[in-house]
Each structure stands twice: as structure tokens, then as C-alpha cells.
Design an enzyme around this catalytic site. Structure first.
Site, PDB file in Angstrom:
ATOM      1  CE  LYS A  38     -11.208 -29.003  -6.899  1.00  0.00           C
ATOM      2  NZ  LYS A  38     -11.159 -28.757  -5.443  1.00  0.00           N
TER       3      LYS A  38
ATOM      4  CB  SER B 187     -10.248 -32.262  -3.875  1.00  0.00           C
ATOM      5  OG  SER B 187     -10.681 -30.928  -3.752  1.00  0.00           O
TER       6      SER B 187
ATOM      7  CB  SER C 149      -9.274 -28.977  -1.601  1.00  0.00           C
ATOM      8  OG  SER C 149      -9.658 -30.257  -1.186  1.00  0.00           O
TER       9      SER C 149
END
Ligand code: GLN
Length: 509
Positions: free
Chosen positions: A84, A159, A183
Site C-alpha cells: 500500500k 482505503s 481499511s
């Protein structure tokens, strides 16, 4: 069928590690297969913000060389991974999905990044995310949304949506996400994969660009519970560079994932997470998963956690408050973008022009909410009150875990929603995290595992399993049991049905 992954990209991380250890293939071959898969499908999925073929192939060649010399290698050496874009990397940009950090290459690796490299994992690139991890769909990314591999017109969650989409689309067997309010688990749930939020402090925040420091937790995403456990173990452990890192041994999550036994286990169904707002098919699949646990010997009871109903408002005071402080560091002087510095403008003017241009609307909304909640005169009524209710939520968990070993709920109230559907409705977006936020506020371990497809739309549903702080192994034991039993029922992994489907040239689901 075009769009189908190749043999190497279809394998789990554990399988890839085994074939590489046996000398049947090399890390370079495995990496090349995943890079081609990315080249083939990522134009449609848009999971990655940055792909780093050179970094990946060099790392893979180094693992192959170490193997050839007979050096001892970790259990995931040579396995590719998607990171990420909120964790710092010295050889790739780190943007957090924001224009304010466009092109920024950090001077140091996050502890998680470092540990992954030391374990021989191959970093393929950085994945898309909601800006500074604020969102549930990746639509808040300044670089455009990612797409759900099950149905490209839908969100992959957020997210960590890019990470989940990469794993679901077979672009990487493993990915790292971060969980502040859900997330990791929510995108895992809507993409039909496994995602874990470790106990807070179990994985290091050093080099994780901060959103809400009392909540942020990096964790694994994978296609199987065992793979998630292997990654969990590789990335975790005490880090003196993070003052809230837990100084305790990593719970035995891999052993637990290999021991899928729930006989005699006490399972509590959270009474508050049901009813209006929940999609019927989600509740149906969740109910079946609970019956399945019962049929495997678990003792199921309903447990009330009355303060969980306040978790969402508490979170939307605590998280924005912390974010308003953390994001003050983007001052146009130290990192990334600088606007209006014409030699005559004051530092304040440059800072305000830069922040106005560099931050997106959701980030600005959170900074304003947080600044308001912390301002003198309102602090006690908002931030202070939220912290008190946060304590009540922790006490609900404590009371529940006196009666049961794990708590279960749906991971998220609905399946993947269409891109655009909630983009202009922040409250509807926030509701995606209704069930995941309590574990963040209390710091507990929690996992999401696939538990079937909703009949209304044929999209994946996730089962959330929550355990006490530092009992991360328990969520893996239960998750592995559910996965094993369901794969028997489905004659194979759920995700296999997503392969090649929804691609324009793909077959039927
Ligand atoms: N969707 C939640 C938010 O927007 C949670 C985000 C997260 O866990 N990073 O804040």
C-alpha cells in the site's frame, strides 16, 4: 480464456514458496509471471499507482542467488507482494494517494517494508488507496479509483482497495494494507479475499504515514487464511522505533492457521450488527457461516455490546482529531508539493496555497472536523466525550470476552457498491465501516474471511472474526476452519469464480 491467470499467478503464497524451495521454478520466473499479469489486467483494475519491475526483478535475482548458495531463507522468500502506498520505500515513490506527495521518494524504508525485504518478499510496486487512507472505496484517491475484479463497475472497498484488488485479480498473491477503521477488512470482504487487522501495536507504524496514530495498524491481505498468517508473521514483531509497538512475542498465527479446529470454542454473535441497513444476502450468508461454526462443534451464543452502536460517531471524532494534527506536517516546506513560492509570498501564504491545492475534499473535511473537535471550548464536548465512549466500547469487549472466545459479525453491511454511488454522500460511505470500527477503537485483532456470494448480486460476503488483544492466533484458527469447510462445500476456493470474469473478453461468472 483471455484474462485467466497463468499457473504461477494462480498459486497461493505457500504453494509458490514450496515450488521455489523444491527448485521447480525461480523467484525471477514467479516475479515475471506476476509482472505480466499486471501488464495484462491492471489497465482495467488499476490496483497499482506504481509498478517497479527493476526493483522486483533485482530482488528476485538476489533471492535466487542466495538459494543457489544454500543460504537459509524465510518461508516466503521469493513470493511477490503489493505494498500500500502509505508505507515508505526508498526505491519507489510514496504518495498516500495524494497530490501533495506526488513523486515523493522517502529517505528511509518503513519497518514493515524493511522486514518484508529481509524476509525475501518481492515488492512489485505500490497500490492505490483513498487519500491518506480516508475512505472506503479508493474513490478519494487523487489518482482515480481502483476497480473490483469481480465486477469492474464496482468499488474494491477502501482505503486499501488497490491492495485488495491486486490480490483478487491475481496480480499478486499477497499485499499489505493498513486498517484504521476497517481499511483492510472491508476491502478484503468486498473483493472476496482474506484480510487481517492485527492487534494494535503488533505491527510497526514506523514509516507508515500517519492518519490516526492511536488506530493505524498495518496488516496482511491474501487469498487464503494460511497465506495471511505467513505474511502476518513475516511483517510483525516489536519495533523500538515505534513507541506504541507491543513488546511481546508475535502470536502463533501460522500454527493456528494450520490447526483449523473450533470444537468447543465459544462464539459470540454481536447482536447490534444486524437489522436495518444490512443487505439481506449478507445477513443470509453470515447466518449460514454461524450455523457452519455450530456444525463444527462451536458453541454459539448471542452477545450484546450496547456501546458498539456509538462506534461510528466516536471514530469520526477521534480519527479526524488525530488526522488534523498529523497532517499539519504537510506544510509545503518539508515534503512534496510547494505552490506559490515566487520569492515574495510569505511562508503562511505558500502553506495555505499548497494545502488548498494538494489535499482533496475528504482530507480537508476531516482536518476541519478534527480541528473543530479539538478547539478550546469544544474539546470536552466532542473529543473528550468520544474518548470516554471509546472506553465504554473497550469495556463491552472485555465483558464479551468473559463469555466467549471470539465475536463474529458480517464484515460490512453490503457487498461492493457501484463506483460513484456513495461518492457524494460521506455518511453513506462511512457506514461501510459500521462493523469494523469497534475492533480498531479497542485495538483488538480481527479478520475477514469470505463466506459466500450474496444471491442478489453474486458478489462476495465477508465474515468478521474478532478476538481479544494479542489473541490474533484465535482469528486465524476460526478463519481457517471456516475456509476449509466452505471450500469443501463449494468444491474449491470462492475466488476461482472471479477469475477472468467481468473482463470484457472474459466468461460468465
Ligand atoms: N473508511 C474509514 C475512514 O474513512 C476507515 C479508513 C481506514 O481504515 N484507513 O476513515
Amino acid at each position: 480464456m483471455a484474462g485467466e491467470p497463468t499457473d504461477l499467478t494462480k498459486m497461493t503464497a505457500a504453494e509458490l514458496a514450496a515450488v521455489m524451495a523444491a527448485g521447480a521454478t525461480s523467484a525471477v520466473e514467479v516475479t515475471k509471471a506476476h509482472l505480466s499479469r499486471i501488464a495484462e489486467v491492471d489497465g482495467r483494475v488499476r490496483a497499482f499507482l506504481h509498478v517497479a519491475p527493476d526493483v522486483a526483478l533485482n530482488a528476485a535475482a538476489a533471492v535466487d542467488a542466495r538459494r543457489a548458495r544454500g543460504e537459509p531463507l524465510g518461508p516466503l522468500a521469493g513470493v511477490p507482494l503489493a505494498l500500500k502506498d502509505v508505507l515508505t520505500t526508498t526505491d519507489m515513490p510514496t504518495t498516500c494517494g495524494s497530490k501533495i506527495l506526488e513523486g515523493w521518494v522517502p529517505p528511509y524504508d518503513a519497518t514493515v517494508t524493511q522486514r518484508l525485504r529481509q524476509a525475501g518478499l518481492i515488492l512489485l510496486g505500490k497500490t492505490n488507496m483513498d487519500e491518506f487512507a480516508m475512505g472506503s472505496s479508493t474513490e478519494n484517491s487523487a489518482y482515480g479509483a481502483s476497480h473490483n475484479p469481480w465486477d469492474l463497475s464496482r468499488v474494491p472497498g477502501g482505503s486499501s482497495g488497490g491492495s485488495a484488488a491486486a490480490v483478487a485479480a491475481y496480480e499478486a498473491p499477497l499485499a499489505i494494507g493498513t486498517d484504521t477503521g476497517g481499511s483492510i477488512r472491508q476491502p478484503a470482504s468486498v473483493c472476496g479475499i482474506v484480510g487481517t487487522k492485527p492487534t494494535y501495536g503488533g505491527s510497526s507504524r514506523y514509516g507508515l504515514v500517519a492518519f490516526a496514530s492511536s488506530l493505524d495498524t498495518p496488516g496482511p491481505l491474501a487469498r487464503t487464511v494460511l497465506d495471511a498468517a505467513l505474511l502476518h508473521e513475516a511483517m510483525s514483531g516489536h519495533d523500538p522505533a515505534d513507541s506504541t509497538s507491543v513488546n511481546a512475542p508475535v502470536p502463533p498465527v501460522v500454527a493456528a492457521a494450520r490447526q483449523p479446529d473450533v470444537n468447543g470454542l465459544r462464539v459470540g454473535v454481536v447482536a447490534e450488527f444486524s437489522g436495518a441497513g444490512y443487505q439481506a444476502g449478507v445477513l443470509a450468508r453470515f447466518g449460514e457461516a454461524v450455523e457452519l461454526l455450530e456444525s463444527l462443534g462451536a458453541k454459539v451464543v448471542e452477545v450484546s455490546c450496547p456501546h458498539f452502536t456509538y462506534a461510528l460517531p466516536v471514530y469520526y471524532l477521534v480519527a479526524p482529531s488525530e488526522c488534523s494534527s498529523n497532517l499539519a506536517r504537510f506544510d509545503a516546506m518539508r515534503y512534496g508539493m510547494r505552490v506559490g513560492d515566487d520569492g515574495t509570498a510569505s511562508a503562511d501564504e505558500v502553506m495555505s496555497l499548497t494545502r488548498a491545492r494538494g489535499f482533496g475534499p475528504e482530507v480537508k473535511r476531516r482536518i476541519m472536523l478534527g480541528t473543530y473537535a479539538l478547539s478550546s471550548g469544544y474539546y470536552d464536548a466532542y473529543y473528550g466525550k468520544a474518548q470516554q465512549v471509546r472506553t465504554l466500547i473497550c469495556q463491552d469487549f472485555d465483558a464479551a470476552f468473559e463469555q466467549v472466545d471470539v465475536l463474529v459479525s458480517p464484515t460490512t453491511p453490503t457487498t461492493a457498491f457501484p463506483l460513484g454511488e456513495r461518492a457524494d454522500d460521506p455518511i453513506a460511505m462511512y457506514l461501510a465501516d459500521l462493523c469494523t470500527i469497534p475492533a480498531d477503537l479497542a485495538g483488538n485483532a480481527a479478520i475477514s474471511v469470505p463466506c459466500g456470494l450474496a444471491p442478489e448480486d453474486g458478489l462476495p460476503v465477508g465474515l468478521q472474526i474478532m478476538a481479544p488483544v494479542l489473541a490474533d492466533d484465535r482469528v486465524y484458527r476460526v478463519g481457517a476452519a471456516v475456509q476449509a469447510a466452505l471450500e469443501q462445500r463449494w468444491h474449491g476456493p470462492l475466488l476461482a469464480r472471479a477469475t477472468g470474469l467481468a473482463w470484457p473478453d472474459g466468461g460468465a461468472r
